[in-house]
Design an enzyme around this catalytic site. Sequence first.
Site, PDB file in Angstrom:
ATOM      1  N   ASP A   1       0.870  -1.177   0.000  1.00  0.00           N
ATOM      2  CA  ASP A   1       0.000   0.000   0.000  1.00  0.00           C
ATOM      3  C   ASP A   1       0.905   1.224   0.000  1.00  0.00           C
ATOM      4  OD1 ASP A   1      -2.356  -1.444   0.072  1.00  0.00           O
ATOM      5  OD2 ASP A   1      -2.471  -1.450   2.246  1.00  0.00           O
TER       6      ASP A   1
ATOM      7  N   ASP B   1     -13.701  -3.492  -1.609  1.00  0.00           N
ATOM      8  CA  ASP B   1     -13.580  -3.261  -0.164  1.00  0.00           C
ATOM      9  C   ASP B   1     -14.960  -3.488   0.438  1.00  0.00           C
ATOM     10  OD1 ASP B   1     -10.917  -2.559  -0.516  1.00  0.00           O
ATOM     11  OD2 ASP B   1     -11.377  -0.436  -0.763  1.00  0.00           O
TER      12      ASP B   1
END
Length: 254
Positions: A12, A131
């Site tokens: 990330d 998500d």
Amino acid sequence: MTLTKRIIPCLDIHNGQTVKGIRFEQLRAMGDPVELAAYYTYAGADELVFLDISATYEQRKTFAGLVKRIARKISIPFTVGGGITSVADVHTLLSAGADKISINSAAVKQPQLISDLARSFGSQCVVLAVDTQYDPGRQDHYVHINGGRIATDIKTTDWVRESVARGAGEILLTSIDHDGTRSGFALEITRNIATSVPVPVIASGGAGNMAHFADVFIKGKADAALAAGIFHNKELAIPDLKQYLKTQKINVRL
């Protein structure tokens, strides 16, 4: 023939650095993404995922220059996501060295993008990142966008089915409830998704020990498992994890 299960470290990226958070918040720096990518290549990772996690929120494009630097250092498949909104964006990232791209918020807002990308680059190139978070009131999992900041009224399973019908070739399913908690993957929703679509599903969020990986492959029916902090901190070596998975009769590439 049983397909091998894949172990995928995730980088990330925020402001050019690898970061890790808990439930998408409390971000802390984990190191240089180029160095980490090179480390994972020789440490036995099957693939890498690189997500520019604030690109959509900050309304900017993923750093193609960083993708190019990472691509020079690695010899395993490499998926890139963050801020992708067009065929031109994907062309830029593939030209910089990415093997696959990941789309999330833009696909929810403009589902036709999935079809356009699949037609232009092939379904094998298009990874749909989802998500998901459980809503106790509505007793179901719902899709969240903009780095998990915004809840939608779209049920996760419905969205995945539609996206695969539109041409998505792989699903990267991240449980917001489990992200960074080290409490194990979200087995139920992972299994529901994996058994409802004919494309590979990558489970993400919650890896804390070797048994969690075995669980998500056996009970969650995942095709691949993605983790970040436990690998970045070198708390779990990928070769050791793969040897353990072999003892659990799980087919992995050593």
